[in-house]
Design an enzyme around this catalytic site. Structure first.
Site, mmCIF file in Angstrom:
data_model
loop_
_atom_site.group_PDB
_atom_site.id
_atom_site.type_symbol
_atom_site.label_atom_id
_atom_site.label_comp_id
_atom_site.label_asym_id
_atom_site.label_seq_id
_atom_site.Cartn_x
_atom_site.Cartn_y
_atom_site.Cartn_z
ATOM 1 N N HIS A 62 0.846 -1.209 0.000
ATOM 2 C CA HIS A 62 0.000 0.000 0.000
ATOM 3 C C HIS A 62 0.866 1.238 0.000
ATOM 4 O O HIS A 62 2.079 1.149 0.132
ATOM 5 C CB HIS A 62 -0.997 -0.023 1.160
ATOM 6 C CG HIS A 62 -0.399 0.134 2.527
ATOM 7 N ND1 HIS A 62 0.418 -0.822 3.107
ATOM 8 C CD2 HIS A 62 -0.480 1.151 3.428
ATOM 9 C CE1 HIS A 62 0.776 -0.410 4.303
ATOM 10 N NE2 HIS A 62 0.266 0.777 4.531
ATOM 11 N N HIS A 64 1.463 3.962 1.863
ATOM 12 C CA HIS A 64 1.988 4.782 2.972
ATOM 13 C C HIS A 64 3.514 4.913 2.906
ATOM 14 O O HIS A 64 4.211 3.967 2.521
ATOM 15 C CB HIS A 64 1.558 4.189 4.320
ATOM 16 C CG HIS A 64 0.118 4.470 4.652
ATOM 17 N ND1 HIS A 64 -0.612 3.726 5.549
ATOM 18 C CD2 HIS A 64 -0.722 5.435 4.184
ATOM 19 C CE1 HIS A 64 -1.841 4.221 5.629
ATOM 20 N NE2 HIS A 64 -1.934 5.247 4.811
ATOM 21 N N ASP A 66 5.940 4.822 5.010
ATOM 22 C CA ASP A 66 6.806 3.853 5.694
ATOM 23 C C ASP A 66 6.858 2.511 4.949
ATOM 24 O O ASP A 66 7.577 1.596 5.358
ATOM 25 C CB ASP A 66 6.385 3.651 7.159
ATOM 26 C CG ASP A 66 5.002 3.066 7.327
ATOM 27 O OD1 ASP A 66 4.061 3.568 6.691
ATOM 28 O OD2 ASP A 66 4.847 2.088 8.097
ATOM 29 N N HIS A 67 6.143 2.419 3.822
ATOM 30 C CA HIS A 67 6.171 1.203 2.994
ATOM 31 C C HIS A 67 6.767 1.432 1.604
ATOM 32 O O HIS A 67 7.132 0.475 0.939
ATOM 33 C CB HIS A 67 4.748 0.622 2.872
ATOM 34 C CG HIS A 67 4.189 0.226 4.207
ATOM 35 N ND1 HIS A 67 4.032 -1.084 4.589
ATOM 36 C CD2 HIS A 67 3.813 0.980 5.271
ATOM 37 C CE1 HIS A 67 3.565 -1.117 5.832
ATOM 38 N NE2 HIS A 67 3.424 0.117 6.267
ATOM 39 N N HIS A 118 -7.374 -0.745 5.630
ATOM 40 C CA HIS A 118 -6.349 0.196 6.121
ATOM 41 C C HIS A 118 -6.186 1.316 5.093
ATOM 42 O O HIS A 118 -6.222 2.493 5.432
ATOM 43 C CB HIS A 118 -5.047 -0.578 6.335
ATOM 44 C CG HIS A 118 -3.898 0.260 6.762
ATOM 45 N ND1 HIS A 118 -3.827 0.873 7.997
ATOM 46 C CD2 HIS A 118 -2.743 0.587 6.119
ATOM 47 C CE1 HIS A 118 -2.681 1.538 8.091
ATOM 48 N NE2 HIS A 118 -2.008 1.384 6.969
ATOM 49 N N ASP A 144 -0.082 -3.743 6.325
ATOM 50 C CA ASP A 144 -0.722 -3.209 7.538
ATOM 51 C C ASP A 144 -2.171 -3.668 7.647
ATOM 52 O O ASP A 144 -3.016 -2.963 8.203
ATOM 53 C CB ASP A 144 -0.682 -1.678 7.539
ATOM 54 C CG ASP A 144 0.709 -1.126 7.800
ATOM 55 O OD1 ASP A 144 1.630 -1.913 8.069
ATOM 56 O OD2 ASP A 144 0.867 0.111 7.726
ATOM 57 N N HIS A 182 4.667 -4.576 10.855
ATOM 58 C CA HIS A 182 5.054 -3.876 12.096
ATOM 59 C C HIS A 182 5.156 -4.833 13.283
ATOM 60 O O HIS A 182 4.369 -5.769 13.398
ATOM 61 C CB HIS A 182 4.036 -2.789 12.452
ATOM 62 C CG HIS A 182 4.030 -1.623 11.510
ATOM 63 N ND1 HIS A 182 4.845 -0.534 11.679
ATOM 64 C CD2 HIS A 182 3.310 -1.390 10.382
ATOM 65 C CE1 HIS A 182 4.628 0.337 10.693
ATOM 66 N NE2 HIS A 182 3.693 -0.166 9.896
#
Ligand code: ZN
Ligand code: FE
Length: 274
Positions: A62, A64, A66-67, A118, A144, A182
């Site tokens: 996805h 975001h 942090d990905h 998410h 996530d 995570h």
């Protein structure tokens, strides 16, 4: 007597990034893939320690930061092929994927599963036949969506979408290794124990995870079978979870409860849980 050919085997490594992300790194003798590299640094460091390895592919679940934050640099340095969700805006070009499509990477077949909730276009990657670290079992990269003991927050999707997404993951084989993005396990389990205080499997798992974290070891991968026994978000139709949610929101009317509202309130309870 026939000589058995050695199974082709892969090595799976969670590379820690930021404060609690794992960049899942999968390799055979020559090639590697990485999932959701929010930061290029840990991946480049690992590659420099293994100079024979070539990064062949990047799998994105996805959009975001942090990905995806490290993808551009990794592509520039390695020329890796990038796969990602067709329904999300990506910072760099990707080979767009939607549910039911298959890709072949490192000689492994990955099926794409749509898991909105998410984010709106979140996907997961499932490999049915993987021989990893010498053990044969399916493999799931779920970003996530599903965490050990929990699930992702609903930033873009509805509770009904997330419940359906988790249902599709819950149907995978019990021994599927769950590679979540995570290390949220211990805080998720504190909440899970508030919901299902008397769940013996949950109590036992919590102790095992506390021991792992005390040694700075990852609690992941988990397994679908483990999560079915302990994760309240996969157990929202269990009477114990329904009753706990109803007791936490006593002002709601009886006729307002159904599987979607129970799940929605469970998620809301978790959002405000300290
Ligand atoms: Zn996210
Ligand atoms: Fe994340």
């Amino acid at each position: 007597m026939t000589l058995s050919r050695p199974e082709s085997s892969h090595i799976l490594t969670p590379l820690p990034a930021f404060s609690d992300n794992y960049l899942w790194f999968l390799q055979n003798d020559q090639q590697a893939l990485v999932v959701d590299p929010g930061d290029a640094q840990p991946v480049l460091a690992f590659l420099s320690e293994h100079p024979a390895l070539q990064l062949g592919a990047i799998l994105i679940t996805h959009h975001h930061p942090d990905h995806v934050g490290g993808v551009a640099e990794l592509v520039a340095r390695t020329g890796a092929q990038v796969f990602g969700p067709a329904l999300e805006k990506m910072p760099i070009p990707v080979e767009p994927l939607v549910g039911q499509q298959h890709i072949n990477v490192l000689g492994l077949d990955f099926k794409v599963i749509d898991v909105p909730g998410h984010t709106a276009g979140h996907i997961a990657y499932f490999c049915e036949n993987a021989q990893i670290n010498g053990v044969a079992a399916p493999l799931l990269f779920c970003g996530d969506t599903l965490f050990s003991g929990g699930c992702g927050r609903l930033f873009e999707g509805t509770p009904a979408q997330m419940l359906a997404s988790l249902d599709s993951l819950a149907q995978l084989p019990a021994d599927t290794r769950v590679c979540a993005a995570h290390e949220y396990t211990l805080s998720n389990l504190r909440f899970a124990l508030a919901v299902e205080t008397d769940n013996a499997a949950l109590q036992k798992y919590n102790l095992a995870c506390q021991t792992l974290r005390a040694q700075s070891m990852p609690t992941l991968p988990s397994s679908i079978g483990q999560e079915l026994a302990i994760n309240p978000f996969l157990r929202s139709r269990e009477i114990s979870v329904i009753q706990a949610v109803q007791q936490h929101f006593p002002q709601r009317k009886t006729n307002e409860w159904n599987e979607t509202t129970v799940f929605a309130h469970l998620r809301e309870w978790k959002n405000n849980f300290q």
